[in-house]
Design an enzyme around this catalytic site. Structure first.
Site, PDB file in Angstrom:
ATOM      1  N   TYR A 167       8.473  31.022   1.026  1.00 41.98           N
ATOM      2  CA  TYR A 167       9.343  30.251   0.130  1.00 41.98           C
ATOM      3  C   TYR A 167       9.426  28.769   0.515  1.00 41.98           C
ATOM      4  O   TYR A 167       9.711  28.426   1.669  1.00 41.98           O
ATOM      5  CB  TYR A 167      10.769  30.834   0.118  1.00 41.98           C
ATOM      6  CG  TYR A 167      11.480  30.504  -1.177  1.00 41.98           C
ATOM      7  CD1 TYR A 167      11.380  31.358  -2.271  1.00 41.98           C
ATOM      8  CD2 TYR A 167      12.194  29.320  -1.348  1.00 41.98           C
ATOM      9  CE1 TYR A 167      11.989  31.048  -3.490  1.00 41.98           C
ATOM     10  CE2 TYR A 167      12.799  29.005  -2.553  1.00 41.98           C
ATOM     11  CZ  TYR A 167      12.695  29.874  -3.613  1.00 41.98           C
ATOM     12  OH  TYR A 167      13.289  29.579  -4.820  1.00 41.98           O
ATOM     13  N   LYS A 179       8.655  19.580   3.959  1.00 45.71           N
ATOM     14  CA  LYS A 179       9.654  19.289   4.999  1.00 45.71           C
ATOM     15  C   LYS A 179       9.030  19.277   6.408  1.00 45.71           C
ATOM     16  O   LYS A 179       9.388  18.452   7.251  1.00 45.71           O
ATOM     17  CB  LYS A 179      10.783  20.317   4.947  1.00 45.71           C
ATOM     18  CG  LYS A 179      11.457  20.436   3.588  1.00 45.71           C
ATOM     19  CD  LYS A 179      12.099  19.152   3.150  1.00 45.71           C
ATOM     20  CE  LYS A 179      12.921  19.365   1.888  1.00 45.71           C
ATOM     21  NZ  LYS A 179      13.538  18.112   1.440  1.00 45.71           N
TER      22      LYS A 179
HETATM   23  C1  OXD Z   1      14.639  20.426  -0.739  1.00 52.81           C
HETATM   24  C2  OXD Z   1      15.718  20.449   0.262  1.00 52.81           C
HETATM   25  O1  OXD Z   1      14.129  21.490  -1.088  1.00 52.81           O
HETATM   26  O2  OXD Z   1      16.170  19.363   0.645  1.00 52.81           O
HETATM   27  O3  OXD Z   1      14.260  19.327  -1.159  1.00 52.81           O
HETATM   28  O4  OXD Z   1      16.123  21.520   0.688  1.00 52.81           O
HETATM   29 MN    MN Z   2      15.063  17.686  -0.073  1.00 54.11          MN
END
Ligand code: OXD
Ligand code: MN
Length: 608
Positions: A222, A231
């Site tokens: 996910y 991220k």
């Molecule tokens: C995103 C988050 O998915 O900040 O952008 O969680």
């Molecule tokens: Mn984000």
């Protein structure tokens, strides 16, 4: 030779692949033992073949093309629905380098754990090799990476979210620094074993080795757990590269704003997850003559350009936006963006083969299949779409995408905004007195817990620079790094202004005081008129505020008392907040920079 070893060579590396990549892929295959290896070229034909394969295997449902051309719905395992922050690890050499806001693990120990987990973890599956560029291909501000994964859903998503394929691979040469990202859903298949639509593992590890610029992710398919370019690379690993190289990798949207006089500004804004970054990035101003265009909605890489100015790129190529709350009235631009060519994950399915989620329209359809595949009606008493359900769509499909969004030199940043979701205390807008004060405002962002990460919804949490889950090194050192970038900008002569905003302040009855969405353009107007030297501001203990008639409230249904409440400063509450900030700073064991500590002292002295 084992069967796995025999079949591993079924897809040779393309001619342009650098030996460092080929050797690394081979090493990973030796550990994970996939049945097949596929080097992704990034072509539409490849994407189409993957989509067909996933429709056949039940991972994707094709939506009704009359309503939503070439779009798909994925339903995840109900236990794999969000980023798992408590399973996210930073394995720097020492715990001090990771700092108190990260989960640190000793690198050697973690490598041993990962070795056990990844051993044979791709058996029965195909390992896809995804070369990608973060940022426009060949831009001096871009960085390259290669992710291997055994999830075709991840390949298709990375194809939307990054510049993926042969062109990126061919940019990796002898001296290229590239990020290595290994991903497995952790669900090997025995011979003859049937697969499930969303394979994953209860055990999850999202692991970063900042020194060697490596990411290892196990057990989840996910979002940020699995699309490692986002991220994990563009924030956690990139923040460390940025510290070492003198630039910034930030959780920020970027917009281009044009005022009625035709002056163009670029603004970068950091907000904690699910505070409406995508809405702001695609905002339609309600005030006449102002135009907002989209450069990015989630991540910005910022550095000093040759002209000494702060320049930024959006390293991503797509949007992975939260669906619930994205609607015809809240974000019509996003709705126009996702007209087709979109992967939806964990939203509800309509009887006519289109999608639906809470907030898309004001009334729900009478019948839906919910995100778990169950029948749903408005009487069901539960959301039809998961609160963290998403759309994945190419940025170029956005009707407000800015003409300079892929400028290889980046766009010049005129203003930086820090925002949180605060029901109390924090005014609608405050201008920092200077860069150092701005860094303090960034360091003290706090927000209520949202659904993007697992945890208790509603709790207040500190989220410095909106980077709490995303900074790959000690957060206090991140503040020091911001201060040093400010010093360099000051030397080169142009320092962007910094502002703090809060769209979410509530009145005594718990109702939002500010209408938000397109009306936030009024706040943008004030900030950019400040940048342009057109309006005055007044001093307050918190920073500079609009003068009494400074904010354009024409046509808004707000009375004087409500405006006063939006800007009210409760001295006692702020003294308590200053104490809480002192305690928060104390958790960094003396590493908080002097200049940031000084801002807290200044705040206290101004509160009296
Ligand atoms: C995103 C988050 O998915 O900040 O952008 O969680
Ligand atoms: Mn984000």
């Amino acid at each position: 030779m084992s069967l796995a070893e025999m079949t591993r060579t079924d897809s040779p590396a393309p001619d342009g692949a650098h030996p460092s990549v080929v050797e690394w892929v081979d090493d990973i295959a030796r550990v994970t033992e996939p049945d097949h290896i596929v080097w992704c070229n990034g072509s539409p034909a490849e994407w189409d073949a993957l989509a067909r394969q996933m429709v056949a295997s039940g991972t994707l449902t094709r939506l009704n093309a009359d309503h939503r051309p070439y779009s798909f719905l994925a339903r995840s395992d109900p236990n794999d629905v969000a980023r798992v922050e408590e399973r996210t690890f930073i394995c720097s050499a020492t715990p001090e380098e990771a700092g108190p806001t990260n989960n640190w693990r000793e690198p050697g120990e973690m490598r041993a754990t990962l070795g056990r987990l990844f051993h044979g973890s791709m058996r029965g599956r195909t390992m896809y090799v995804i070369p990608f560029s973060m940022g426009p291909l060949g831009s001096p501000l871009s960085k390259l990476g290669v992710q291997v994964t055994d999830s075709p859903y991840v390949v298709a998503s990375m194809g939307i979210m990054t510049r993926m394929g042969t062109a990126a691979l061919e940019l990796i040469g002898d001296r290229t620094q590239w990020v290595r990202a290994v991903h497995s859903v952790g669900a090997p298949l025995e011979a003859g074993q049937d697969d499930v639509p969303w394979p994953c593992n209860e055990t999850k590890y999202i692991t970063h080795f900042p020194e060697s610029r490596e990411i290892w992710s196990f057990g989840s398919a996910y979002g940020g757990n699995a699309l490692l370019a986002k991220k994990a690379f563009a924030l956690r690993i990139a923040s460390v590269i940025a510290r070492d190289e003198g630039w910034l990798a930030e959780h920020m949207l970027i917009i281009k704003v044009t005022n009625p006089r035709g002056r163009v500004f670029h603004v970068a804004a950091a907000f904690p997850s699910a505070c409406g970054k995508t809405n702001l990035a695609m905002m339609q101003p309600t005030i006449p003559g102002w135009k907002v265009e989209t450069v990015g909605d989630d991540i910005a890489w910022l550095g000093l350009g040759d002209d000494g100015r702060l320049r930024a790129i959006n390293p991503e190529a797509g949007f992975f936006g939260v669906a619930p709350g994205t609607g015809i009235s809240s974000n019509p631009t996003a709705i126009d963006t996702i007209w087709g060519n979109t992967i939806f994950t964990n939203v509800a399915l309509r009887d006519d083969g289109d999608v639906w989620w809470e907030g898309l329209t004001s009334t729900a359809p009478d019948h839906l299949i919910d995100w778990e595949g169950k029948h749903w009606s408005p009487a069901s008493g539960r959301p039809a779409a998961h609160p963290n359900s998403r759309f994945t769509v190419a940025a170029r499909q956005c009707p407000t995408i800015s003409d300079d969004w892929e400028d290889p030199q980046g766009v010049v940043i005129d203003a930086i905004i820090f925002g949180g979701r605060r029901a109390t205390n924090v005014p609608l807008v405050v201008e920092a007195r200077d860069w150092e004060h701005g860094v303090y405002l960034g360091a003290t962002i706090s927000s209520e817990q949202t659904a993007a990460a697992e945890g208790t919804v509603g709790e207040l949490r500190r989220d410095p620079f909106a980077m709490l889950p995303f900074c790959g090194y000690n957060m206090a050192d991140h503040w020091a790094h911001w201060l040093s970038v400010g010093q360099r900008l000051r030397k080169s002569g142009t320092v962007p202004r910094i502002f703090q905003v809060n769209w979410f302040r509530k009145d005594q009855d718990g109702k939002f005081l500010w209408p938000g969405f397109g009306e936030n353009s009024r706040v943008l107007e004030w900030m950019l008129e400040r940048v342009d030297g057109q309006v005055a501001a007044k001093e307050s203990p918190l920073g500079l505020l609009p003068t009494d008639d400074g904010l354009n409230l024409d046509g808004l249904d707000l009375n004087g008392a409500q405006v006063a409440e939006l800007f009210a400063i409760d001295t006692e509450a702020w003294k308590t907040e200053a104490d809480a900030t002192e305690q928060f700073f104390a958790t960094f064991d003396g590493r908080v920079p002097e200049a940031v500590q000084k801002q807290l002292a200044v705040l206290r002295s101004k509160l009296g």
